[in-house]
Design a protein around this motif. Structure first.
Motif, PDB file in Angstrom:
ATOM      1  N   UNK A   1      -4.336  13.703  -7.319  1.00 14.44           N
ATOM      2  CA  UNK A   1      -5.005  14.488  -8.358  1.00 14.44           C
ATOM      3  C   UNK A   1      -4.231  14.423  -9.672  1.00 14.44           C
ATOM      4  N   UNK A   2      -2.905  14.459  -9.580  1.00 19.50           N
ATOM      5  CA  UNK A   2      -2.077  14.393 -10.779  1.00 19.50           C
ATOM      6  C   UNK A   2      -2.189  13.025 -11.439  1.00 19.50           C
ATOM      7  N   UNK A   3      -2.118  11.955 -10.646  1.00 15.74           N
ATOM      8  CA  UNK A   3      -2.225  10.615 -11.203  1.00 15.74           C
ATOM      9  C   UNK A   3      -3.596  10.401 -11.846  1.00 15.74           C
ATOM     10  N   UNK A   4      -4.645  10.879 -11.204  1.00 11.83           N
ATOM     11  CA  UNK A   4      -5.994  10.763 -11.766  1.00 11.83           C
ATOM     12  C   UNK A   4      -6.089  11.533 -13.085  1.00 11.83           C
ATOM     13  N   UNK A   5      -5.514  12.716 -13.118  1.00 11.65           N
ATOM     14  CA  UNK A   5      -5.528  13.518 -14.343  1.00 11.65           C
ATOM     15  C   UNK A   5      -4.823  12.783 -15.476  1.00 11.65           C
ATOM     16  N   UNK A   6      -3.671  12.164 -15.170  1.00 12.44           N
ATOM     17  CA  UNK A   6      -2.948  11.405 -16.178  1.00 12.44           C
ATOM     18  C   UNK A   6      -3.770  10.197 -16.659  1.00 12.44           C
ATOM     19  N   UNK A   7      -4.383   9.475 -15.724  1.00  9.63           N
ATOM     20  CA  UNK A   7      -5.131   8.279 -16.093  1.00  9.63           C
ATOM     21  C   UNK A   7      -6.385   8.612 -16.881  1.00  9.63           C
ATOM     22  N   UNK A   8      -6.987   9.751 -16.582  1.00 13.38           N
ATOM     23  CA  UNK A   8      -8.161  10.188 -17.343  1.00 13.38           C
ATOM     24  C   UNK A   8      -7.778  10.648 -18.746  1.00 13.38           C
ATOM     25  N   UNK A   9      -6.469  10.899 -18.940  1.00 14.08           N
ATOM     26  CA  UNK A   9      -5.987  11.378 -20.246  1.00 14.08           C
ATOM     27  C   UNK A   9      -4.808  10.533 -20.733  1.00 14.08           C
ATOM     28  N   UNK A  10      -4.835   9.236 -20.414  1.00 15.07           N
ATOM     29  CA  UNK A  10      -3.694   8.385 -20.750  1.00 15.07           C
ATOM     30  C   UNK A  10      -3.470   8.310 -22.263  1.00 15.07           C
ATOM     31  N   UNK A  11      -2.185   8.248 -22.613  1.00 19.78           N
ATOM     32  CA  UNK A  11      -1.722   8.184 -24.008  1.00 19.78           C
ATOM     33  C   UNK A  11      -2.058   9.444 -24.813  1.00 19.78           C
ATOM     34  N   UNK A  12      -2.427  10.501 -24.118  1.00 16.89           N
ATOM     35  CA  UNK A  12      -2.691  11.779 -24.784  1.00 16.89           C
ATOM     36  C   UNK A  12      -1.652  12.798 -24.321  1.00 16.89           C
ATOM     37  N   UNK A  13      -1.257  13.681 -25.224  1.00 13.87           N
ATOM     38  CA  UNK A  13      -0.317  14.750 -24.861  1.00 13.87           C
ATOM     39  C   UNK A  13      -1.053  15.772 -23.998  1.00 13.87           C
ATOM     40  N   UNK A  14      -0.480  16.080 -22.842  1.00  8.38           N
ATOM     41  CA  UNK A  14      -1.040  17.101 -21.967  1.00  8.38           C
ATOM     42  C   UNK A  14      -0.047  18.239 -21.849  1.00  8.38           C
ATOM     43  N   UNK A  15      -0.474  19.413 -22.235  1.00  7.45           N
ATOM     44  CA  UNK A  15       0.406  20.574 -22.134  1.00  7.45           C
ATOM     45  C   UNK A  15       0.683  20.885 -20.670  1.00  7.45           C
ATOM     46  N   UNK A  16       1.890  21.364 -20.421  1.00 11.44           N
ATOM     47  CA  UNK A  16       2.316  21.668 -19.052  1.00 11.44           C
ATOM     48  C   UNK A  16       1.374  22.682 -18.387  1.00 11.44           C
TER      49      UNK A  16
ATOM     50  N   UNK B   1       6.190  16.248  -8.037  1.00 16.12           N
ATOM     51  CA  UNK B   1       5.133  15.238  -7.982  1.00 16.12           C
ATOM     52  C   UNK B   1       5.301  14.199  -9.099  1.00 16.12           C
ATOM     53  N   UNK B   2       5.702  14.637 -10.283  1.00 14.56           N
ATOM     54  CA  UNK B   2       5.918  13.695 -11.376  1.00 14.56           C
ATOM     55  C   UNK B   2       7.071  12.753 -11.048  1.00 14.56           C
ATOM     56  N   UNK B   3       8.125  13.282 -10.445  1.00 13.95           N
ATOM     57  CA  UNK B   3       9.254  12.453 -10.033  1.00 13.95           C
ATOM     58  C   UNK B   3       8.813  11.373  -9.046  1.00 13.95           C
ATOM     59  N   UNK B   4       7.949  11.747  -8.121  1.00 14.22           N
ATOM     60  CA  UNK B   4       7.428  10.788  -7.131  1.00 14.22           C
ATOM     61  C   UNK B   4       6.591   9.698  -7.815  1.00 14.22           C
ATOM     62  N   UNK B   5       5.728  10.068  -8.741  1.00 16.34           N
ATOM     63  CA  UNK B   5       4.907   9.080  -9.443  1.00 16.34           C
ATOM     64  C   UNK B   5       5.775   8.158 -10.294  1.00 16.34           C
TER      65      UNK B   5
ATOM     66  N   UNK C   1       0.846  -1.183   0.000  1.00 11.10           N
ATOM     67  CA  UNK C   1       0.000   0.000   0.000  1.00 11.10           C
ATOM     68  C   UNK C   1       0.885   1.237   0.000  1.00 11.10           C
ATOM     69  N   UNK C   2       0.610   2.166  -0.895  1.00 13.72           N
ATOM     70  CA  UNK C   2       1.382   3.403  -0.988  1.00 13.72           C
ATOM     71  C   UNK C   2       0.420   4.572  -0.862  1.00 13.72           C
ATOM     72  N   UNK C   3       0.587   5.369   0.176  1.00 12.13           N
ATOM     73  CA  UNK C   3      -0.252   6.546   0.379  1.00 12.13           C
ATOM     74  C   UNK C   3       0.275   7.714  -0.451  1.00 12.13           C
ATOM     75  N   UNK C   4      -0.614   8.385  -1.152  1.00 13.60           N
ATOM     76  CA  UNK C   4      -0.262   9.575  -1.908  1.00 13.60           C
ATOM     77  C   UNK C   4      -0.782  10.813  -1.199  1.00 13.60           C
ATOM     78  N   UNK C   5      -0.168  11.950  -1.468  1.00 15.53           N
ATOM     79  CA  UNK C   5      -0.742  13.207  -1.005  1.00 15.53           C
ATOM     80  C   UNK C   5      -1.914  13.556  -1.932  1.00 15.53           C
TER      81      UNK C   5
END
Length: 228
Positions: free
Chosen positions: A162-177, A199-203, A153-157
């Motif tokens: 929120x960042x991981x959810x955003x990535x998963x909701x937009x997986x394989x799509x380019x997301x502008x910074x 946060x990206x480094x942590x993920x 089990x890994x606890x996230x802040x």
């Protein structure tokens, strides 16, 4: 409805009085502590919705305090207030699990806005949102900020989740910074950009052993969460 409870650690009595008074005028219930040790003891005994922590505290500094708070509650938003302006201090705070960082002197309006943003996110009705995702060998519980499988089990802040959810909701799509920064912070200034990199480094570290999953850095554009 229960009042929104804030625990506030600040050893400057004048600043503490003014900040506490302004927060209470905005209907928040504020418990003020003058040092880190008493703040942690109080935190263990009561329910709070947000932590606002000075860094240069007597008895236990804000960094150590945040570390101890995160051992008890991985979800509660933590906002650092500090006269320290070095980016290294900001990054250290974020790596310890803080969700935001305001440099003194700060405006009470900015602090109130950040509190409001955190509350909206934590109280948002997620009944129609996807809450559980599969990420390689892991499952991601976006509501409880948890990455887990049968043995780990890994606890996230809140920010990381929120960042991981955003990535998963937009997986394989380019997301502008700037798109990511605006989605998470409502802003895309320099320091928020540095926070995003933390946060990206942590993920990336969490998902390092997952084949077919990566967070690609697209220079000058943004990122792509690649997931087979």
């Amino acid at each position: 409805m229960q009042p929104i409870k804030i625990i506030y650690a600040e050893d400057d009595e004048t600043l503490a009085y003014l900040t506490k008074d302004n927060l209470e005028q905005n209907k928040y219930e504020v418990t003020h502590c003058g040092d880190g040790k008493s703040c942690f003891e109080t935190f263990k005994k009561e329910r709070f919705d947000i932590c606002i922590l000075d860094i240069m505290l007597p008895k236990m500094d804000g960094f150590e305090l945040a570390t101890e708070i995160r051992k008890i509650n991985s979800e509660i938003p933590i906002i650092f207030l500090s006269a320290k302006t070095l980016k290294e201090d900001r990054i250290k705070g974020l790596r310890l699990g803080a969700d935001d960082y305001l440099v003194k002197p700060f405006s009470i309006e900015e602090l109130l806005l950040k509190i409001e943003i955190f509350l909206k996110r934590s109280q948002k009705n997620t009944s129609f949102e996807k809450l559980i995702y599969t990420v390689g060998k892991y499952h991601f519980d976006s509501k409880n900020y948890l990455v887990f499988n049968e043995s780990e089990k890994i606890n996230l802040t809140q920010r990381e989740a929120e960042l991981l959810k955003l990535f998963l909701d937009n997986k394989n799509a380019v997301m502008k910074r700037e798109q990511i920064l605006t989605s998470l912070w409502g802003d895309d200034d320099y320091f928020m950009g540095r926070s995003l990199d933390v946060f990206i480094s942590r993920l990336r570290k969490i998902l390092a052993n997952e084949k077919g999953i990566s967070i690609e850095n697209l220079h000058g554009i943004g990122f792509k969460f690649v997931c087979d």
